[in-house]
Design a protein around this motif. Structure first.
Motif, PDB file in Angstrom:
ATOM      1  N   LEU A  89      88.313  37.726  16.033  1.00 19.31           N
ATOM      2  CA  LEU A  89      86.980  38.109  16.504  1.00 19.31           C
ATOM      3  C   LEU A  89      86.278  39.181  15.667  1.00 19.31           C
ATOM      4  CD1 LEU A  89      87.616  38.217  20.365  1.00 19.31           C
ATOM      5  CD2 LEU A  89      86.602  36.365  19.056  1.00 19.31           C
ATOM      6  N   VAL A  90      87.001  40.057  15.009  1.00 24.81           N
ATOM      7  CA  VAL A  90      86.359  41.196  14.327  1.00 24.81           C
ATOM      8  C   VAL A  90      86.677  41.278  12.836  1.00 24.81           C
ATOM      9  CG1 VAL A  90      86.257  42.603  16.410  1.00 24.81           C
ATOM     10  CG2 VAL A  90      88.264  42.738  14.947  1.00 24.81           C
ATOM     11  N   GLY A  91      87.571  40.441  12.344  1.00 25.96           N
ATOM     12  CA  GLY A  91      87.990  40.517  10.942  1.00 25.96           C
ATOM     13  C   GLY A  91      87.045  39.780  10.003  1.00 25.96           C
ATOM     14  N   LYS A  92      87.595  39.397   8.884  1.00 31.31           N
ATOM     15  CA  LYS A  92      86.826  38.678   7.871  1.00 31.31           C
ATOM     16  C   LYS A  92      86.492  37.271   8.368  1.00 31.31           C
ATOM     17  CE  LYS A  92      89.190  41.097   4.173  1.00 31.31           C
ATOM     18  NZ  LYS A  92      90.150  40.996   3.078  1.00 31.31           N
ATOM     19  N   PRO A  93      85.415  36.673   7.830  1.00 29.74           N
ATOM     20  CA  PRO A  93      85.109  35.286   8.200  1.00 29.74           C
ATOM     21  C   PRO A  93      86.258  34.355   7.810  1.00 29.74           C
ATOM     22  CG  PRO A  93      83.252  36.300   7.063  1.00 29.74           C
ATOM     23  CD  PRO A  93      84.403  37.260   6.959  1.00 29.74           C
ATOM     24  N   LEU A  94      86.619  33.448   8.718  1.00 25.28           N
ATOM     25  CA  LEU A  94      87.748  32.546   8.475  1.00 25.28           C
ATOM     26  C   LEU A  94      87.522  31.649   7.265  1.00 25.28           C
ATOM     27  CD1 LEU A  94      88.831  31.556  12.066  1.00 25.28           C
ATOM     28  CD2 LEU A  94      90.216  32.693  10.353  1.00 25.28           C
ATOM     29  N   ASP A  95      86.275  31.237   7.019  1.00 28.88           N
ATOM     30  CA  ASP A  95      85.997  30.418   5.826  1.00 28.88           C
ATOM     31  C   ASP A  95      86.426  31.148   4.555  1.00 28.88           C
ATOM     32  OD1 ASP A  95      84.950  28.214   7.122  1.00 28.88           O
ATOM     33  OD2 ASP A  95      82.919  29.029   7.131  1.00 28.88           O
ATOM     34  N   GLU A  96      86.133  32.430   4.512  1.00 31.07           N
ATOM     35  CA  GLU A  96      86.499  33.237   3.343  1.00 31.07           C
ATOM     36  C   GLU A  96      88.018  33.368   3.223  1.00 31.07           C
ATOM     37  OE1 GLU A  96      86.446  37.978   2.541  1.00 31.07           O
ATOM     38  OE2 GLU A  96      84.516  37.103   3.110  1.00 31.07           O
ATOM     39  N   VAL A  97      88.669  33.611   4.342  1.00 34.45           N
ATOM     40  CA  VAL A  97      90.126  33.782   4.354  1.00 34.45           C
ATOM     41  C   VAL A  97      90.819  32.499   3.922  1.00 34.45           C
ATOM     42  CG1 VAL A  97      92.134  34.214   5.821  1.00 34.45           C
ATOM     43  CG2 VAL A  97      90.070  35.596   6.099  1.00 34.45           C
ATOM     44  N   LEU A 105      93.107  31.834   0.507  1.00 35.84           N
ATOM     45  CA  LEU A 105      94.506  31.396   0.587  1.00 35.84           C
ATOM     46  C   LEU A 105      94.735  30.067  -0.137  1.00 35.84           C
ATOM     47  CD1 LEU A 105      95.328  32.320   4.291  1.00 35.84           C
ATOM     48  CD2 LEU A 105      96.060  33.527   2.222  1.00 35.84           C
ATOM     49  N   GLY A 106      93.648  29.390  -0.508  1.00 34.45           N
ATOM     50  CA  GLY A 106      93.767  28.158  -1.272  1.00 34.45           C
ATOM     51  C   GLY A 106      93.785  26.883  -0.440  1.00 34.45           C
ATOM     52  N   TYR A 107      93.348  26.969   0.811  1.00 30.42           N
ATOM     53  CA  TYR A 107      93.333  25.804   1.689  1.00 30.42           C
ATOM     54  C   TYR A 107      91.915  25.269   1.832  1.00 30.42           C
ATOM     55  CZ  TYR A 107      98.025  27.265   2.942  1.00 30.42           C
ATOM     56  OH  TYR A 107      99.335  27.612   2.891  1.00 30.42           O
ATOM     57  N   PRO A 108      91.771  23.973   2.130  1.00 30.17           N
ATOM     58  CA  PRO A 108      90.436  23.420   2.355  1.00 30.17           C
ATOM     59  C   PRO A 108      89.870  23.888   3.696  1.00 30.17           C
ATOM     60  CG  PRO A 108      92.098  21.739   2.726  1.00 30.17           C
ATOM     61  CD  PRO A 108      92.821  22.951   2.191  1.00 30.17           C
ATOM     62  N   MET A 144     102.775  30.552  12.069  1.00 32.69           N
ATOM     63  CA  MET A 144     102.794  32.006  11.822  1.00 32.69           C
ATOM     64  C   MET A 144     103.598  32.360  10.571  1.00 32.69           C
ATOM     65  SD  MET A 144     100.817  33.172  14.031  1.00 32.69           S
ATOM     66  CE  MET A 144     100.074  32.722  15.579  1.00 32.69           C
ATOM     67  N   THR A 145     104.745  31.739  10.394  1.00 33.72           N
ATOM     68  CA  THR A 145     105.524  32.037   9.187  1.00 33.72           C
ATOM     69  C   THR A 145     104.836  31.461   7.954  1.00 33.72           C
ATOM     70  OG1 THR A 145     106.939  30.110   9.600  1.00 33.72           O
ATOM     71  CG2 THR A 145     107.747  32.264  10.374  1.00 33.72           C
ATOM     72  N   GLY A 146     104.155  30.331   8.112  1.00 34.45           N
ATOM     73  CA  GLY A 146     103.377  29.773   7.007  1.00 34.45           C
ATOM     74  C   GLY A 146     102.218  30.675   6.636  1.00 34.45           C
ATOM     75  N   ALA A 147     101.598  31.283   7.629  1.00 34.60           N
ATOM     76  CA  ALA A 147     100.512  32.235   7.362  1.00 34.60           C
ATOM     77  C   ALA A 147     101.036  33.443   6.595  1.00 34.60           C
ATOM     78  CB  ALA A 147      99.866  32.675   8.674  1.00 34.60           C
ATOM     79  N   ALA A 148     102.206  33.918   6.994  1.00 31.01           N
ATOM     80  CA  ALA A 148     102.806  35.054   6.284  1.00 31.01           C
ATOM     81  C   ALA A 148     103.142  34.673   4.840  1.00 31.01           C
ATOM     82  CB  ALA A 148     104.055  35.540   7.013  1.00 31.01           C
ATOM     83  N   ALA A 149     103.742  33.495   4.649  1.00 32.58           N
ATOM     84  CA  ALA A 149     104.097  33.051   3.298  1.00 32.58           C
ATOM     85  C   ALA A 149     102.852  32.836   2.448  1.00 32.58           C
ATOM     86  CB  ALA A 149     104.908  31.752   3.380  1.00 32.58           C
ATOM     87  N   SER A 150     101.800  32.272   3.016  1.00 36.33           N
ATOM     88  CA  SER A 150     100.552  32.079   2.276  1.00 36.33           C
ATOM     89  C   SER A 150      99.951  33.421   1.876  1.00 36.33           C
ATOM     90  CB  SER A 150      99.546  31.300   3.121  1.00 36.33           C
ATOM     91  OG  SER A 150      99.996  29.996   3.355  1.00 36.33           O
ATOM     92  N   ALA A 173     101.992  34.773  -1.029  1.00 38.16           N
ATOM     93  CA  ALA A 173     101.727  34.017  -2.254  1.00 38.16           C
ATOM     94  C   ALA A 173     100.361  34.335  -2.849  1.00 38.16           C
ATOM     95  CB  ALA A 173     101.841  32.516  -1.987  1.00 38.16           C
ATOM     96  N   SER A 174      99.392  34.662  -1.998  1.00 31.30           N
ATOM     97  CA  SER A 174      98.045  34.933  -2.497  1.00 31.30           C
ATOM     98  C   SER A 174      97.807  36.413  -2.780  1.00 31.30           C
ATOM     99  CB  SER A 174      97.008  34.426  -1.505  1.00 31.30           C
ATOM    100  OG  SER A 174      97.031  35.217  -0.332  1.00 31.30           O
ATOM    101  N   GLY A 175      98.831  37.244  -2.561  1.00 31.92           N
ATOM    102  CA  GLY A 175      98.674  38.678  -2.808  1.00 31.92           C
ATOM    103  C   GLY A 175      97.827  39.365  -1.753  1.00 31.92           C
ATOM    104  N   ASP A 176      97.858  38.848  -0.547  1.00 29.95           N
ATOM    105  CA  ASP A 176      97.067  39.376   0.566  1.00 29.95           C
ATOM    106  C   ASP A 176      97.552  40.761   0.975  1.00 29.95           C
ATOM    107  OD1 ASP A 176      95.081  39.306   2.449  1.00 29.95           O
ATOM    108  OD2 ASP A 176      95.913  37.642   3.589  1.00 29.95           O
ATOM    109  N   ASP A 177      96.762  41.412   1.818  1.00 28.89           N
ATOM    110  CA  ASP A 177      97.129  42.729   2.346  1.00 28.89           C
ATOM    111  C   ASP A 177      98.442  42.654   3.109  1.00 28.89           C
ATOM    112  OD1 ASP A 177      94.710  43.728   1.409  1.00 28.89           O
ATOM    113  OD2 ASP A 177      93.687  43.397   3.325  1.00 28.89           O
ATOM    114  N   VAL A 178      99.229  43.686   3.007  1.00 30.12           N
ATOM    115  CA  VAL A 178     100.509  43.748   3.715  1.00 30.12           C
ATOM    116  C   VAL A 178     100.289  43.669   5.226  1.00 30.12           C
ATOM    117  CG1 VAL A 178     102.526  45.202   4.169  1.00 30.12           C
ATOM    118  CG2 VAL A 178     101.623  45.024   1.856  1.00 30.12           C
TER     119      VAL A 178
END
Length: 142
Positions: A34-42, A46-49, A87-93, A96-101
């Motif tokens: 609800l308050v974070g970055k736009p999901l399209d951007e995220v 992460l490299g997903y369509p 959830m584990t796939g989100a963490a792995a993605s 892999a993308s160098g996202d925030d800890v």
């Protein structure tokens, strides 16, 4: 016993709430929790369509419903598995993308809460005994 019930409903409610909010936000291409970055951007970073948001947007709320309604133990098992994989796939993605800890940690926290909900669920919400007791005579006979 009462602590187990409280732990189950607390973890299950949090997991179902996250699935519901995430799913709806995916369908409307809203913001992370609800308050974070736009999901399209995220999702793009992460490299997903972008259409993956619609797919997850349908399945996440259905998973939340499956976890909360009584009965349907096999469906609950699938919902738990799907949630844990998500959830584990989100963490792995994120790794892999160098996202925030922080994003990695939140995904792992929700994965652990999913496991807690699964482990603490009442007998009425399981498929049966996980490790059935073995007959000592049958194992010693061979």
């Amino acid at each position: 016993m009462k602590m187990k019930v409280i732990g189950y409903w607390t973890s299950t409610t949090v997991v179902a709430g996250v699935l519901l909010v995430d799913g709806v936000m995916g369908l409307v291409h809203g913001r992370v929790m609800l308050v974070g970055k736009p999901l399209d951007e995220v999702i793009r970073r992460l490299g997903y369509p972008a259409y993956l948001l619609k797919i997850l947007g349908v399945w996440k709320p259905l998973g939340a419903i499956a976890l909360l309604v009584p009965g349907f133990p096999r469906l609950k098992e699938w919902a738990y598995a799907g949630t844990f994989i998500n959830m584990t796939g989100a963490a792995a993605s994120s790794v892999a993308s160098g996202d925030d800890v922080g994003n990695i940690i939140w995904a792992l926290i929700f994965a652990v809460l999913t496991l807690a909900s699964w482990a603490l669920r009442p007998q009425s919400r399981t498929l049966g005994v996980l490790f059935p007791a073995q007959d000592n005579q049958a194992t010693n006979a061979g």
